[in-house]
Write a protein that holds these residues in place. Structure first.
Motif, PDB file in Angstrom:
ATOM      1  N   GLN A   2      -5.791  10.874   3.281  1.00 33.90           N
ATOM      2  CA  GLN A   2      -6.867   9.940   3.617  1.00 33.90           C
ATOM      3  C   GLN A   2      -6.379   8.671   4.316  1.00 33.90           C
ATOM      4  OE1 GLN A   2      -9.987   9.775   0.527  1.00 33.90           O
ATOM      5  NE2 GLN A   2      -8.644  11.182  -0.589  1.00 33.90           N
ATOM      6  N   ARG A   3      -5.073   8.444   4.313  1.00 36.58           N
ATOM      7  CA  ARG A   3      -4.439   7.321   5.013  1.00 36.58           C
ATOM      8  C   ARG A   3      -5.128   5.970   4.780  1.00 36.58           C
ATOM      9  NH1 ARG A   3      -2.560   9.477  10.765  1.00 36.58           N
ATOM     10  NH2 ARG A   3      -1.877   7.343  10.774  1.00 36.58           N
ATOM     11  N   PRO A   4      -5.112   5.487   3.530  1.00 34.56           N
ATOM     12  CA  PRO A   4      -5.758   4.195   3.256  1.00 34.56           C
ATOM     13  C   PRO A   4      -5.070   3.061   4.016  1.00 34.56           C
ATOM     14  CG  PRO A   4      -4.417   4.870   1.391  1.00 34.56           C
ATOM     15  CD  PRO A   4      -4.430   6.020   2.352  1.00 34.56           C
ATOM     16  N   LEU A   5      -5.880   2.141   4.503  1.00 36.09           N
ATOM     17  CA  LEU A   5      -5.360   1.036   5.306  1.00 36.09           C
ATOM     18  C   LEU A   5      -4.959  -0.179   4.479  1.00 36.09           C
ATOM     19  CD1 LEU A   5      -7.832   1.194   8.316  1.00 36.09           C
ATOM     20  CD2 LEU A   5      -5.498   2.100   8.164  1.00 36.09           C
ATOM     21  N   ASP A   6      -5.436  -0.241   3.237  1.00 33.10           N
ATOM     22  CA  ASP A   6      -5.082  -1.386   2.405  1.00 33.10           C
ATOM     23  C   ASP A   6      -4.942  -0.953   0.947  1.00 33.10           C
ATOM     24  OD1 ASP A   6      -7.704  -1.505   1.128  1.00 33.10           O
ATOM     25  OD2 ASP A   6      -8.426  -2.392   2.991  1.00 33.10           O
ATOM     26  N   LEU A   7      -4.405  -1.835   0.152  1.00 33.75           N
ATOM     27  CA  LEU A   7      -4.109  -1.541  -1.244  1.00 33.75           C
ATOM     28  C   LEU A   7      -5.382  -1.316  -2.055  1.00 33.75           C
ATOM     29  CD1 LEU A   7      -1.964  -1.197  -3.396  1.00 33.75           C
ATOM     30  CD2 LEU A   7      -1.882  -3.686  -3.640  1.00 33.75           C
ATOM     31  N   ASP A   8      -6.408  -2.095  -1.812  1.00 31.76           N
ATOM     32  CA  ASP A   8      -7.661  -1.913  -2.551  1.00 31.76           C
ATOM     33  C   ASP A   8      -8.253  -0.525  -2.316  1.00 31.76           C
ATOM     34  OD1 ASP A   8      -7.558  -4.446  -3.676  1.00 31.76           O
ATOM     35  OD2 ASP A   8      -8.762  -5.357  -2.089  1.00 31.76           O
ATOM     36  N   THR A  54       0.834  -1.200   0.000  1.00 29.26           N
ATOM     37  CA  THR A  54       0.000   0.000   0.000  1.00 29.26           C
ATOM     38  C   THR A  54       0.869   1.250   0.000  1.00 29.26           C
ATOM     39  OG1 THR A  54      -1.720  -1.192   1.217  1.00 29.26           O
ATOM     40  CG2 THR A  54      -1.848   1.216   1.223  1.00 29.26           C
ATOM     41  N   THR A  55       1.868   1.272   0.846  1.00 26.93           N
ATOM     42  CA  THR A  55       2.785   2.411   0.923  1.00 26.93           C
ATOM     43  C   THR A  55       3.529   2.594  -0.385  1.00 26.93           C
ATOM     44  OG1 THR A  55       3.040   2.026   3.291  1.00 26.93           O
ATOM     45  CG2 THR A  55       4.720   3.388   2.224  1.00 26.93           C
ATOM     46  N   ARG A  56       4.005   1.512  -0.949  1.00 29.99           N
ATOM     47  CA  ARG A  56       4.755   1.579  -2.202  1.00 29.99           C
ATOM     48  C   ARG A  56       3.863   2.057  -3.345  1.00 29.99           C
ATOM     49  NH1 ARG A  56       7.681   3.763  -4.107  1.00 29.99           N
ATOM     50  NH2 ARG A  56       7.934   3.292  -6.258  1.00 29.99           N
ATOM     51  N   PHE A  57       2.616   1.601  -3.363  1.00 25.99           N
ATOM     52  CA  PHE A  57       1.661   2.027  -4.381  1.00 25.99           C
ATOM     53  C   PHE A  57       1.450   3.535  -4.317  1.00 25.99           C
ATOM     54  CE2 PHE A  57      -2.697   3.178  -5.505  1.00 25.99           C
ATOM     55  CZ  PHE A  57      -2.763   2.730  -6.812  1.00 25.99           C
ATOM     56  N   VAL A  58       1.160   4.037  -3.145  1.00 27.10           N
ATOM     57  CA  VAL A  58       0.899   5.472  -2.973  1.00 27.10           C
ATOM     58  C   VAL A  58       2.131   6.288  -3.344  1.00 27.10           C
ATOM     59  CG1 VAL A  58       0.316   7.280  -1.301  1.00 27.10           C
ATOM     60  CG2 VAL A  58      -0.926   5.096  -1.272  1.00 27.10           C
ATOM     61  N   ASP A  59       3.301   5.835  -2.955  1.00 28.02           N
ATOM     62  CA  ASP A  59       4.534   6.557  -3.276  1.00 28.02           C
ATOM     63  C   ASP A  59       4.776   6.676  -4.774  1.00 28.02           C
ATOM     64  OD1 ASP A  59       5.123   7.071  -0.650  1.00 28.02           O
ATOM     65  OD2 ASP A  59       6.605   5.477  -0.460  1.00 28.02           O
ATOM     66  N   ALA A  87      -6.610   2.174  -1.403  1.00 25.18           N
ATOM     67  CA  ALA A  87      -5.719   3.146  -2.044  1.00 25.18           C
ATOM     68  C   ALA A  87      -5.995   3.224  -3.546  1.00 25.18           C
ATOM     69  CB  ALA A  87      -4.261   2.777  -1.782  1.00 25.18           C
ATOM     70  N   CYS A  88      -6.242   2.095  -4.172  1.00 21.14           N
ATOM     71  CA  CYS A  88      -6.545   2.068  -5.610  1.00 21.14           C
ATOM     72  C   CYS A  88      -7.849   2.799  -5.915  1.00 21.14           C
ATOM     73  CB  CYS A  88      -6.634   0.626  -6.111  1.00 21.14           C
ATOM     74  SG  CYS A  88      -5.057  -0.246  -6.132  1.00 21.14           S
ATOM     75  N   VAL A  89      -8.876   2.531  -5.138  1.00 27.01           N
ATOM     76  CA  VAL A  89     -10.172   3.178  -5.348  1.00 27.01           C
ATOM     77  C   VAL A  89     -10.048   4.689  -5.147  1.00 27.01           C
ATOM     78  CG1 VAL A  89     -12.524   3.420  -4.424  1.00 27.01           C
ATOM     79  CG2 VAL A  89     -11.554   1.150  -4.786  1.00 27.01           C
ATOM     80  N   LEU A  90      -9.366   5.093  -4.093  1.00 29.98           N
ATOM     81  CA  LEU A  90      -9.186   6.526  -3.827  1.00 29.98           C
ATOM     82  C   LEU A  90      -8.409   7.205  -4.950  1.00 29.98           C
ATOM     83  CD1 LEU A  90      -8.388   6.420  -0.003  1.00 29.98           C
ATOM     84  CD2 LEU A  90     -10.501   7.259  -1.087  1.00 29.98           C
ATOM     85  N   ALA A  91      -7.394   6.529  -5.465  1.00 28.92           N
ATOM     86  CA  ALA A  91      -6.594   7.104  -6.552  1.00 28.92           C
ATOM     87  C   ALA A  91      -7.436   7.261  -7.825  1.00 28.92           C
ATOM     88  CB  ALA A  91      -5.373   6.233  -6.831  1.00 28.92           C
ATOM     89  N   LYS A  92      -8.257   6.280  -8.122  1.00 25.57           N
ATOM     90  CA  LYS A  92      -9.142   6.377  -9.286  1.00 25.57           C
ATOM     91  C   LYS A  92     -10.118   7.540  -9.131  1.00 25.57           C
ATOM     92  CE  LYS A  92      -9.264   1.679 -11.119  1.00 25.57           C
ATOM     93  NZ  LYS A  92     -10.132   0.523 -11.396  1.00 25.57           N
ATOM     94  N   LEU A  93     -10.699   7.648  -7.951  1.00 23.11           N
ATOM     95  CA  LEU A  93     -11.653   8.741  -7.699  1.00 23.11           C
ATOM     96  C   LEU A  93     -10.959  10.097  -7.804  1.00 23.11           C
ATOM     97  CD1 LEU A  93     -13.683   7.265  -4.708  1.00 23.11           C
ATOM     98  CD2 LEU A  93     -14.499   7.633  -7.042  1.00 23.11           C
ATOM     99  N   GLN A  94      -9.784  10.210  -7.255  1.00 26.26           N
ATOM    100  CA  GLN A  94      -9.042  11.458  -7.306  1.00 26.26           C
ATOM    101  C   GLN A  94      -8.696  11.831  -8.746  1.00 26.26           C
ATOM    102  OE1 GLN A  94      -8.635  13.586  -4.869  1.00 26.26           O
ATOM    103  NE2 GLN A  94      -7.656  15.008  -6.283  1.00 26.26           N
ATOM    104  N   GLU A  95      -8.340  10.860  -9.557  1.00 22.17           N
ATOM    105  CA  GLU A  95      -8.042  11.128 -10.955  1.00 22.17           C
ATOM    106  C   GLU A  95      -9.279  11.662 -11.678  1.00 22.17           C
ATOM    107  OE1 GLU A  95      -5.559   8.862 -14.327  1.00 22.17           O
ATOM    108  OE2 GLU A  95      -7.348   7.765 -13.678  1.00 22.17           O
ATOM    109  N   GLU A  96     -10.442  11.098 -11.374  1.00 16.89           N
ATOM    110  CA  GLU A  96     -11.674  11.575 -11.998  1.00 16.89           C
ATOM    111  C   GLU A  96     -11.987  13.012 -11.605  1.00 16.89           C
ATOM    112  OE1 GLU A  96     -14.890   8.878 -11.184  1.00 16.89           O
ATOM    113  OE2 GLU A  96     -13.855   7.185 -12.098  1.00 16.89           O
ATOM    114  N   VAL A  97     -11.711  13.351 -10.363  1.00 13.04           N
ATOM    115  CA  VAL A  97     -11.965  14.708  -9.870  1.00 13.04           C
ATOM    116  C   VAL A  97     -11.055  15.716 -10.544  1.00 13.04           C
ATOM    117  CG1 VAL A  97     -11.797  16.190  -7.815  1.00 13.04           C
ATOM    118  CG2 VAL A  97     -12.889  13.962  -7.654  1.00 13.04           C
ATOM    119  N   THR A  98      -9.796  15.341 -10.769  1.00 14.44           N
ATOM    120  CA  THR A  98      -8.829  16.272 -11.330  1.00 14.44           C
ATOM    121  C   THR A  98      -8.903  16.362 -12.849  1.00 14.44           C
ATOM    122  OG1 THR A  98      -7.097  14.573 -11.343  1.00 14.44           O
ATOM    123  CG2 THR A  98      -7.210  16.034  -9.433  1.00 14.44           C
ATOM    124  N   ASP A  99      -9.597  15.429 -13.503  1.00 19.16           N
ATOM    125  CA  ASP A  99      -9.717  15.475 -14.979  1.00 19.16           C
ATOM    126  C   ASP A  99     -10.757  16.472 -15.416  1.00 19.16           C
ATOM    127  OD1 ASP A  99      -7.716  13.739 -15.502  1.00 19.16           O
ATOM    128  OD2 ASP A  99      -9.009  12.006 -15.852  1.00 19.16           O
TER     129      ASP A  99
END
Length: 92
Positions: free
Chosen positions: A72-78, A54-59, A80-92
């Motif tokens: 948001q301090r995600p606790l697991d990789l799944d 999870t840490t490596r993914f976020v980095d 973190a992935c969902v949050l990253a996808k959502l964030q990308e949609e917001v910034t597009d």
């Protein structure tokens, strides 16, 4: 003996790739590439710590997305992935 030696070399190569992986395109492509490495590494050691991944993914995320995910301090990789996808949609 040959398999043992080259298997360790392959595992070390995968670990180095995991240390260097970065998001250069979409989050979805980064997730696919990241999980390909994680799945390959799991063949060598299935007991690896999920917090490490999870840490490596976020980095490896682009800086603007990474900053949002870190807060948001995600606790697991799944998560973190969902949050990253959502964030990308917001910034597009």
């Amino acid at each position: 003996m040959v398999l043992e030696r080259f298997g360790k070399d392959q595992q070390a190569l995968l670990i180095r790739q995991l240390f260097r992986i970065k998001q250069t395109r979409s989050v979805s492509e980064y997730i696919d590439n990241f999980f390909e490495l994680v799945d390959s590494l799991a063949a060598y050691d299935s007991g690896m710590d999920s917090l490490y991944f999870t840490t490596r993914f976020v980095d490896g995320l682009k800086d603007d997305i990474k900053a949002s995910i870190l807060v948001q301090r995600p606790l697991d990789l799944d998560t973190a992935c969902v949050l990253a996808k959502l964030q990308e949609e917001v910034t597009d």
